[in-house]
Design an enzyme around this catalytic site. Sequence first.
Site, PDB file in Angstrom:
ATOM      1  CB  CYS A  78      27.999  28.252  25.162  1.00 32.19           C
ATOM      2  SG  CYS A  78      28.305  28.589  26.894  1.00 32.19           S
ATOM      3  CG  HIS A 165      30.672  24.200  24.889  1.00 31.06           C
ATOM      4  ND1 HIS A 165      31.118  25.231  24.105  1.00 31.06           N
ATOM      5  CD2 HIS A 165      30.422  24.733  26.111  1.00 31.06           C
ATOM      6  CE1 HIS A 165      31.145  26.345  24.807  1.00 31.06           C
ATOM      7  NE2 HIS A 165      30.732  26.071  26.037  1.00 31.06           N
ATOM      8  CD  GLU A 167      31.912  23.557  21.001  1.00 32.80           C
ATOM      9  OE1 GLU A 167      30.740  23.156  20.878  1.00 32.80           O
ATOM     10  OE2 GLU A 167      32.221  24.550  21.672  1.00 32.80           O
TER      11      GLU A 167
END
Length: 512
Positions: A78, A165, A167
């Site tokens: 990001c 993202h 994660e």
Amino acid sequence: MQKIIILDFGSQTTQLIGRRLRELDTFCEIMPYNKFPKDDKDVIGVILSGSPYSVYDPEAFQCDLSDIRGRLPILGICYGAQYMSHIWGGKVEPAGSREYGRQNLTKVDGRSPLFKDIDMGAQVWMSHGDTITRIPEGARVIASTATVENAAYEIDDKVWGVQFHPEVFHSLCGTQLLKNFVVDICGSRQEWSAANFVETTVQELKAQLGNDRVILGLSGGVDSSVAAVLLSKAIGNRLTCIFVDHGMLRKNEFSDVMRDYEGLGLNVIGVDASEKFFKDLEGVTEPEKKRKIIGRDFVEVFNAEAKKITDAKWLAQGTIYPDRIESLNITGKVIKSHHNVGGLPEEMHLSLCEPLKWLFKDEVRRVGRQLNIPEHLIGRHPFPGPGLAVRILGAITPEKVQVLQEADDIFIRALRNWKTDDGDILYNKIWQAGAILLSEVKSVGVMGDERTYENPVALRAVTSTDAMTADWAHLPYELMAQVSTDIINKVKGVNRVCYDISSKPPSTIEWE
Ligand code: XMP
């Protein structure tokens, strides 16, 4: 040991990146964005996190990547990806509409090692106000979505940027992508495991502590318990644990936990100091004042006990990694002061020993299982240091504590007894639960032919991954009905039960 460095640009999900990497059995350290450890030979790769800032904000975090680029693989996530575009000849501009939420990959370059085994259509999660309109010089686009052309780029098999993202849970291909980066690209040997941690930490503790005596404050929680068992494996009875009862623990908690600790072979001194705490808290209603008094008394009682162990050289604590990460507190505001065991008097000259200081909470639990600590101790919900004192609104008395203990016990038992569809128990699906006594509120009820005028109890159960944010748990109505009936019928002084349906933020988990 090999490690990945995560440079933190202030994103809320930075810690999550760390946890995902640990799940890939790879050690990682989270460092402030401008503190890359230059001389650390164990570093095998670098991840740049997201950030609340736009690259154009005057306060935006900047760092010098010239020493890292080309030497170590870099993955920017990001803001990390946008920042690299910004400084290396690309362009970042405000997105026409905010690019937020679930999206699917419409283009994937199968030649890129970052996207190995990730197919077109894979779901990713976007959350940014800016977007990359021109990728850095020498880069090529390796993934796009319907609205984000430059969703991911690659430069020379050394630098990767993704605007989504990987994660977060909603990026369904995120684990695979992080694995591709960490294992295939950076060459992680995936040697970080609970068994390995226990073995090496016990060796290190033996070498560090020699024949010294160590003192440790137990709280009944999972962190201090795991730290104690690990230390006792290394130095046996040269570890002395102190467990202080401030009188505001859960029902029977002090005796139950003492029994557990003794069963684990720990050398524990239990101190019942409840009278002192109740006396010092008399008439105190202000939440922060309660916390301060409890914190101060706790240190006093602990110190008095610790001083008796005259040959102690070390103070051990169950500090875990999230407590220590020098995270970028963008707002700089303190919401509530959390108390931990305060410093021992300087004249005792104790050194600090923190065997869990590199672990995330879920890793502490894995290590606990590796050490054969019983599941009911490991799976325990977090419980605040000041205990039920911050769950009684208004002044605290032993009688009110007893009322709350009964109500809380009924609620927690019900959660433990409630089976879920997958054969687990509801308690394990919830981050934290408890009852709160609204002792300054009274309402009218009727029991039999009698009018009652008594206190309400609020129930709180939340789901969370780190207590930073939390949502109220959607408990089954039947369970709530049963708990409410049980509490009102069995707990004298309570004639009404409410359920707290506030999330954090804007509320907090505890009421005080
Ligand atoms: P809040 O209420 O701030 O709580 O949303 C977040 C987490 O921290 C726990 N908590 C404490 N733990 N001492 C502690 O050791 C404290 O004073 C304290 N206050 C809150 C809370 O139970 C939740 O897990």
